[in-house]
Design a protein around this motif. Structure first.
Motif, short mmCIF file in Angstrom:
data_model
loop_
_atom_site.label_atom_id
_atom_site.label_comp_id
_atom_site.label_asym_id
_atom_site.label_seq_id
_atom_site.Cartn_x
_atom_site.Cartn_y
_atom_site.Cartn_z
N HIS A 1 0.86 -1.18 0.00
CA HIS A 1 0.00 0.00 0.00
C HIS A 1 0.90 1.23 0.00
CE1 HIS A 1 -2.90 3.00 1.30
NE2 HIS A 1 -3.87 2.12 1.14
N GLN B 1 0.62 4.20 1.16
CA GLN B 1 0.67 5.02 2.37
C GLN B 1 0.99 4.24 3.64
OE1 GLN B 1 -2.45 6.29 0.49
NE2 GLN B 1 -1.16 7.90 -0.30
N ASP B 2 0.97 2.93 3.56
CA ASP B 2 1.18 2.11 4.76
C ASP B 2 1.88 0.81 4.41
OD1 ASP B 2 1.08 0.72 7.13
OD2 ASP B 2 -1.06 1.06 7.50
N ASN B 3 3.16 0.72 4.77
CA ASN B 3 3.95 -0.49 4.47
C ASN B 3 3.42 -1.74 5.15
OD1 ASN B 3 5.84 0.38 2.65
ND2 ASN B 3 7.36 0.93 4.19
N ASN B 4 2.55 -1.56 6.14
CA ASN B 4 2.01 -2.73 6.85
C ASN B 4 0.85 -3.38 6.10
OD1 ASN B 4 3.56 -2.74 9.40
ND2 ASN B 4 2.70 -0.68 9.58
N ASN C 1 -2.77 -7.26 6.70
CA ASN C 1 -2.06 -6.36 7.61
C ASN C 1 -0.94 -7.14 8.29
OD1 ASN C 1 -1.24 -4.83 9.92
ND2 ASN C 1 -3.11 -3.62 9.74
#
Length: 405
Positions: free
Chosen positions: A167, A169-172, A187
């Protein structure tokens, strides 16, 4: 440490633009003959070969190429900053070094209980080059790029992962395309599948996020594109690629997707064509169909500035298209970068664009080799753009190899 394969240096001549003799009629002057740059010899461009790879990607910093070999081992080729390479970035003029941490550890994917013949290798690199997510038919692994240590493994098949994307905006958050045609939004931090997206009929072959539109676009072996909102993970649109009249669509054909720098226009790559869509409604802007003689398109990618599209074919050739018009600018024959060997049928499986050098790309070949190609320093770019005045461009002899609105 494995030795580098043979290094081949190659060169590019300037494209010739033949201008008709000056005449009074300005419209005829504008429709001057345009000549495609043809590169057929190793003296016409610069090329560097690295051994043993199946998938490859440039690091976002542009100083290294990460390759995934058929034995599920990752190799990181790093360019050093020195007198011959002041920027320290990837170059076809300087040999890189195979880099490993002092521990000697290898980044190796899980291949237990997998059939290598059926495995679809895939990987994705986080934006800051800190982590790589990878799979070779078995569990998905998350590696630390500094230490090569395995941070975690998850999702034992079946189904196996066939495409991975972080993603923006969010590497998780990871989008995972699966063999069973589903897409799992996972996630990493909490080790949990947030949602499962269903809309394709065959395995997922491409995923691309747009942070401007807040969508995920997926493509599958069913030649279909789907648009999903990243807020509620709902399907917003879907479309099947238009196969040219008279051509039979293969039952399984990898379709890849990639967003333009504007994060709105979308490049779709299919063995029969290159197509540009506008997201999120998937309105087709342009199509470019390959010639029969070149064989199927194997891969394509935007250059880092999204001004060009590099396209590879099963006959070993590569063409450079002007992205805005999908007009041919340059054709590079396999004879320009591969040594002649009639008994070996070698061609590019994947093509990767340098993240900051708009005219450099790397080819991952069927024999495991990687070739880094760029034009000669004296030329600076691949070919000359065709004239567009009064619609002038490639002549009718280009056959099916032309842009269509």
């Amino acid at each position: 440490m494995p030795q580098l394969g043979p290094v081949v240096m190659i060169k590019l001549p300037r494209s010739l633009v033949d201008v008709k003799p000056k005449i009074q009629d300005e419209s005829v002057e504008k429709s001057r003959i345009w000549k495609l740059t043809e590169i057929n010899e190793s003296s016409q461009c610069r090329s560097l070969r690295l051994p043993d790879s199946l998938r490859l990607i440039y690091t976002n910093s542009g100083v290294a190429i990460l390759a995934l070999a058929s034995n599920a081992v990752h190799k990181l080729w790093k360019w050093q900053r020195n007198d011959r390479n002041l920027s320290g970035k990837a170059s076809a003029s300087v040999q890189p070094q195979l880099w490993q941490p002092s521990s000697g550890i290898l980044m190796t994917n899980d291949i237990s209980d997998t059939n290598p013949e059926d495995a679809v290798p895939c990987f994705a690199l986080s934006k800051n080059d800190s982590y790589v997510m990878s799979a070779s038919g078995g569990k998905i692994s998350l590696f630390n790029m500094m230490t090569f240590k395995t941070m975690t493994t998850f999702m034992a098949p079946p189904p196996a992962a066939t495409f991975l994307a972080f993603h923006p905006q969010d590497n998780n958050i990871i989008a995972i395309g699966m063999e069973d045609s589903s897409i799992q939004i996972y996630n990493v931090r909490v080790d949990e599948v947030k949602t499962k997206l269903k809309g394709h009929q065959k395995r997922i072959t491409g995923l691309a996020f747009s942070h401007t539109l807040n969508v995920l676009v997926s493509s599958g072996a069913d030649s279909q594109l789907c648009v999903w909102s990243t807020d509620a993970w709902e399907k917003q649109a879907s479309k099947f690629l238009q196969i040219p009249t008279g051509r039979v669509a293969p039952s399984l054909a990898d379709t890849r997707v990639q967003f333009h720098l504007d994060q709105i226009h979308l490049l779709a790559v299919h063995e029969t064509q290159i197509a540009i869509f506008e997201a999120p409604k998937l309105e087709c802007q342009k199509q470019w169909f390959r010639q029969e003689a070149s064989g199927p398109i194997t891969h394509a990618t935007y250059s880092c500035d999204s001004q060009s599209i590099f396209v590879s074919f099963e006959d070993g050739s590569v063409v450079v298209l002007t992205a805005s018009t999908l007009r041919l600018r340059c054709r590079i024959s396999s004879t320009a970068y591969l040594p002649p060997n009639p008994s070996l049928r070698v061609y590019p499986l994947v093509i990767a664009a340098h993240p900051s050098e708009p005219d450099q790309f790397a080819l991952g070949l069927t024999d495991g080799g990687v070739h880094v190609l760029e034009p000669l320093e004296s030329e600076g770019k691949w070919g000359t753009s065709p004239p567009v005045e009064n619609g002038a461009g490639p002549s009718a002899t280009a056959g099916a190899e032309q842009a269509q609105r």
